[in-house]
Design a protein around this motif. Structure first.
Motif, PDB file in Angstrom:
ATOM      1  N   MET A 142       0.830  -1.205   0.000  1.00 31.96           N
ATOM      2  CA  MET A 142       0.000   0.000   0.000  1.00 31.96           C
ATOM      3  C   MET A 142       0.863   1.253   0.000  1.00 31.96           C
ATOM      4  O   MET A 142       0.629   2.179  -0.776  1.00 31.96           O
ATOM      5  N   LEU A 143       1.854   1.281   0.869  1.00 32.55           N
ATOM      6  CA  LEU A 143       2.711   2.472   0.967  1.00 32.55           C
ATOM      7  C   LEU A 143       3.483   2.734  -0.317  1.00 32.55           C
ATOM      8  O   LEU A 143       3.747   3.897  -0.659  1.00 32.55           O
ATOM      9  N   ALA A 144       3.812   1.703  -1.063  1.00 34.00           N
ATOM     10  CA  ALA A 144       4.527   1.865  -2.333  1.00 34.00           C
ATOM     11  C   ALA A 144       3.683   2.632  -3.355  1.00 34.00           C
ATOM     12  O   ALA A 144       4.230   3.203  -4.299  1.00 34.00           O
ATOM     13  N   HIS A 145       2.373   2.668  -3.133  1.00 34.52           N
ATOM     14  CA  HIS A 145       1.461   3.367  -4.044  1.00 34.52           C
ATOM     15  C   HIS A 145       0.780   4.554  -3.365  1.00 34.52           C
ATOM     16  O   HIS A 145      -0.304   4.967  -3.775  1.00 34.52           O
ATOM     17  N   ARG A 146       1.420   5.100  -2.352  1.00 38.01           N
ATOM     18  CA  ARG A 146       0.823   6.179  -1.552  1.00 38.01           C
ATOM     19  C   ARG A 146       0.348   7.351  -2.411  1.00 38.01           C
ATOM     20  O   ARG A 146      -0.719   7.915  -2.177  1.00 38.01           O
ATOM     21  N   SER A 147       1.083   7.711  -3.425  1.00 41.39           N
ATOM     22  CA  SER A 147       0.703   8.872  -4.253  1.00 41.39           C
ATOM     23  C   SER A 147      -0.575   8.621  -5.040  1.00 41.39           C
ATOM     24  O   SER A 147      -1.170   9.572  -5.560  1.00 41.39           O
ATOM     25  N   GLU A 148      -1.026   7.390  -5.129  1.00 39.78           N
ATOM     26  CA  GLU A 148      -2.203   7.029  -5.930  1.00 39.78           C
ATOM     27  C   GLU A 148      -3.479   6.857  -5.096  1.00 39.78           C
ATOM     28  O   GLU A 148      -4.556   6.644  -5.663  1.00 39.78           O
ATOM     29  N   TRP A 149      -3.389   6.921  -3.789  1.00 42.49           N
ATOM     30  CA  TRP A 149      -4.521   6.559  -2.948  1.00 42.49           C
ATOM     31  C   TRP A 149      -5.782   7.374  -3.195  1.00 42.49           C
ATOM     32  O   TRP A 149      -6.875   6.881  -2.995  1.00 42.49           O
ATOM     33  N   GLU A 150      -5.650   8.632  -3.596  1.00 41.25           N
ATOM     34  CA  GLU A 150      -6.835   9.471  -3.779  1.00 41.25           C
ATOM     35  C   GLU A 150      -7.438   9.346  -5.178  1.00 41.25           C
ATOM     36  O   GLU A 150      -8.463   9.939  -5.456  1.00 41.25           O
ATOM     37  N   GLN A 151      -6.821   8.540  -6.039  1.00 41.41           N
ATOM     38  CA  GLN A 151      -7.346   8.268  -7.384  1.00 41.41           C
ATOM     39  C   GLN A 151      -8.070   6.933  -7.331  1.00 41.41           C
ATOM     40  O   GLN A 151      -7.426   5.889  -7.264  1.00 41.41           O
TER      41      GLN A 151
END
Length: 154
Positions: A142-151
């Motif tokens: 999950m943290l590896a994709h942190r920048s994508e969480w709001e998409q």
């Protein structure tokens, strides 16, 4: 279009989302003026991947314990039956950016654990059914994709 269902997630087109993400799943304005916000904290792409139950169980225990070090607004954190994520219920109006920060801080706490909280027969209904390693692997993903969480949508 299909008939609207009573359960919010049954109305979500699971083929159009792009996990991982954090989204508002529901907002309830209670009779005495309080607000509850339910967040969908989705780890896995629906119908493509899922978390194994020891990971689900251990993320649930770890998150539920650690998140309360950061916020008194947490009501509950529970797994989805489909094993693709969790619901985080918070007191207060929706705030996805702040909730993402809370989730990130909690995930970082989970990475620091050396044992799953309350993973024993006295404090848990299936105390032997845990995997800290699997929980930490899921959190790292999950943290590896942190920048994508709001998409949310693909």
């Amino acid at each position: 279009m299909a008939q609207k269902m009573n359960v919010e997630s049954f109305n979500l087109d699971h083929t159009k989302v792009a996990a991982p993400f954090v989204r508002i799943a529901d907002v309830k304005h209670l009779p005495k003026g309080d607000t509850l916000t339910k967040y969908d904290v989705r780890f896995c792409q629906p119908n493509k991947a899922h978390l194994e139950m020891p990971a689900v169980h251990s993320v649930e225990h770890s998150f539920a314990e650690c998140v309360r070090n950061h916020s008194d607004a947490v009501i509950d954190f529970g797994p989805m039956g489909c094993q693709t994520g969790f619901y985080l219920i918070m007191a207060g109006e929706p705030d996805v950016p702040a909730t993402c920060e809370l989730v990130e801080a909690t995930f970082n706490d989970i990475l620091e654990l050396d044992a799953v909280p309350a993973a024993n027969e006295t404090q848990c209904g299936w105390g032997a059914h845990h995997s800290l390693e699997a929980a930490q692997d899921a959190v790292r993903g999950m943290l590896a994709h942190r920048s994508e969480w709001e998409q949310v949508m693909a």
